[in-house]
Write an enzyme that holds these catalytic residues in place. Structure first.
Site, PDB file in Angstrom:
ATOM      1  N   SER A   1     -52.617 -17.451 -33.552  1.00  0.00           N
ATOM      2  CA  SER A   1     -51.421 -18.205 -33.926  1.00  0.00           C
ATOM      3  C   SER A   1     -51.221 -19.503 -33.153  1.00  0.00           C
ATOM      4  O   SER A   1     -50.361 -20.304 -33.526  1.00  0.00           O
ATOM      5  CB  SER A   1     -50.174 -17.329 -33.779  1.00  0.00           C
ATOM      6  OG  SER A   1     -50.146 -16.362 -34.798  1.00  0.00           O
TER       7      SER A   1
ATOM      8  N   LYS B   1     -41.582 -23.522 -29.953  1.00  0.00           N
ATOM      9  CA  LYS B   1     -41.630 -22.629 -31.119  1.00  0.00           C
ATOM     10  C   LYS B   1     -40.369 -21.781 -31.161  1.00  0.00           C
ATOM     11  O   LYS B   1     -39.924 -21.260 -30.127  1.00  0.00           O
ATOM     12  CB  LYS B   1     -42.881 -21.745 -31.027  1.00  0.00           C
ATOM     13  CG  LYS B   1     -43.129 -20.848 -32.239  1.00  0.00           C
ATOM     14  CD  LYS B   1     -44.426 -20.093 -32.067  1.00  0.00           C
ATOM     15  CE  LYS B   1     -44.714 -19.156 -33.224  1.00  0.00           C
ATOM     16  NZ  LYS B   1     -45.988 -18.415 -33.038  1.00  0.00           N
TER      17      LYS B   1
ATOM     18  N   SER C   1     -49.199 -18.665 -36.561  1.00  0.00           N
ATOM     19  CA  SER C   1     -47.782 -18.791 -36.841  1.00  0.00           C
ATOM     20  C   SER C   1     -47.142 -20.010 -36.172  1.00  0.00           C
ATOM     21  O   SER C   1     -46.027 -20.397 -36.516  1.00  0.00           O
ATOM     22  CB  SER C   1     -47.052 -17.518 -36.410  1.00  0.00           C
ATOM     23  OG  SER C   1     -47.170 -17.298 -35.011  1.00  0.00           O
TER      24      SER C   1
END
Length: 495
Positions: A179, A75, A155
């Site tokens: 997330s 990420k 996210s």
């Protein structure tokens, strides 16, 4: 090279890894990223790839290690030395620190390979209340591979979508509240939010020192546990990691866990208001019972004071922790405070704030009352941990709690933002208290995946993973393959 007639995951399992095979696997993943992420359906799950990934895989496999050259997407709020770390924002588009986050140092030492950076909800979805999950100014909108007009949740949207679309062996996401688990659920993969302190946060773009953690996303519990073993570990620069048991083996013995006699609490009030989801969840409950588990119905509603207290914590810590992180960045041209980010967004309104604003950033910048923050932090941790998760497991004599993770993926809408169903799920107490939360695919609704959430006590991460692996073994549900097309109703045959 891998034969394209085979699904990639099956092809990668067709023969034992060799130094050459690891490099070929890395190349196959890069080819697939080019074919369906950059072109074709354009998933936008990957922001950038590591140009040295093939050679890194060859070297990692030759040198051994736990992962032996397996490829991982990271990420893009986690620093890696060879690539920029942007958090999805143009303010950090050139943020080449030359540093590895502590978890990435561990990953490389275990023979893991950084394949590239995954897209995300910009600033991990903490900029504005009306955001669209999966969108960042750097990476655009991530598309759900099961239905490319549907949302990948946030996210860690790119991490979840990439794993589902077989763009890497596995991925790393981060979570403050939902997330990892939400994108894992709606993309039909395994996602694990470990206890806060299992994985270091050093050189990870922060929101909250109380709630932030990184965690694995993979296509099986065994792979997620293996990746967690690679990245977990104590870090002198992250005090949360010094408080835990320091366990580093989360993958050995998963297959030995028996459901026989295991008591599991079923969070009935958190199943939601959709009958189709209730039916899928009841099948999962029946599967666990058929394996020998004892299911205990629990009727409970959390104390609402927990949510307000946690929000106060996030706003105060966002300003403080973001300032610390930005100040640590090398170079003279970087933003150094949350106020600098707010100013940058205003100066670049057309590119950064076309779809939504920055009301949470502005609220966090004004959150400076330390006494109020410290009281709120104590309240949130007490209610979420001691008075919710700990109390439920003790009073009902259960080792785990379960609930559906989320509803199926909703249609992405940059104009109106996200469309969450607030009646489904029980993830917030675990996120706020820093307890483990695993989501495992449990079926689908009209071709859209939904996940089963498993919760356990603080530091009982291994046991939660064991239960998840045991559920996989007894699961009867059909799990759909990504269509890489817009959603359409499932054809049914009249009886």
């Amino acid at each position: 090279m891998i034969h394209r007639a085979l699904p990639l995951a099956l092809a990668l399992l067709a023969s034992p890894l060799t130094a050459q095979q690891a490099a070929e696997d890395a190349r196959a993943y890069l080819d697939r990223i080019a074919a369906i992420d950059d072109n074709g359906p354009e998933l936008n799950a990957v922001i950038t790839v590591n140009p040295g990934a093939v050679e890194d895989a060859r070297s990692a496999e030759a040198s051994g290690g736990l992962l032996r050259g397996k490829t991982v997407l990271i990420k893009d709020n986690i620093e890696t030395r060879e690539l920029p770390t942007t958090a999805g924002s143009l303010a950090l588009a050139d943020n080449r620190t030359g540093r590895d986050a502590s978890l990435i140092t561990n990953l490389r030492a275990a023979g893991g390979v950084v394949l590239g950076k995954a897209n995300l909800s910009e600033w991990a979805n903490i900029r504005d209340n009306n955001s669209t999950s999966g969108w960042s100014a750097v990476g655009g909108l991530t598309r759900n591979p099961h239905a490319i007009d549907r949302n990948a949740c946030g996210s860690s949207s790119g991490s979840g979508a990439a794993v589902a679309a077989e763009l890497a062996w596995a991925a790393i996401g981060t979570e403050t509240n939902g997330s990892i688990t939400c994108p894992a659920s709606v993309n039909g993969v395994v996602g694990f939010k470990p206890s806060v302190g299992v994985v270091s946060r050093t050189h990870v773009v922060p929101i909250s020192s109380t709630q932030d953690t990184a965690g694995p996303m993979a296509r099986s519990v065994a792979d997620a546990a293996l990746l967690l073993s690679a990245v977990a570990g104590r870090d002198a620069l992250d005090s949360a990691t010094l408080a835990g048991p320091g366990r580093s083996d989360f993958h050995t013995g998963l297959e030995n866990f028996s459901l026989e006699g295991v008591r599991i609490g079923v969070m009935r009030n958190q199943i939601g208001n959709r009958q189709d989801l209730k039916d899928i969840f009841e099948t999962a409950v029946t599967d666990l019972e058929s394996g020998g588990a004892t299911l205990v119905d629990i009727e409970f509603e959390p104390n609402g004071e927990m949510y307000g207290a946690s929000f106060t914590v996030l706003m105060f810590e966002l300003r403080e922790e973001m300032g610390k992180y930005l100040t640590s960045l090398p170079g003279d041209d970087k933003p150094r405070s949350l106020a600098d980010l707010i100013a940058f967004n205003k100066d670049n309104e057309d590119s950064e704030m076309r779809w939504f604003g920055q009301d949470l950033f502005e609220l966090a910048e004004a959150s400076t009352n330390r006494e109020e923050y410290e009281e709120a932090r104590a309240t949130a941790l007490r209610i979420a941990g001691e008075e919710t998760l700990d109390k439920l497991m003790e009073e009902h004599d259960v080792a785990f709690l379960i609930a559906p993770t989320r509803e199926p993926a909703w249609t992405s809408d940059l104009v109106n933002g996200d469309n969450f169903n607030g009646s489904i799920g029980f993830g917030s107490p675990a996120a706020i208290a820093g307890y483990p939360h695993l989501t495992v695919p449990m079926g689908s609704i009209e071709g859209l995946p939904v996940g089963l959430s498993i919760f356990g006590a603080k530091w009982r991460d291994f046991e939660v993973l064991q239960l998840g692996a045991a559920y996989e073994r007894v699961r009867r549900a059909y799990l759909p393959k990504p269509s890489l097309k817009p959603w359409s109703p499932i054809e049914t045959v009249a009886e």
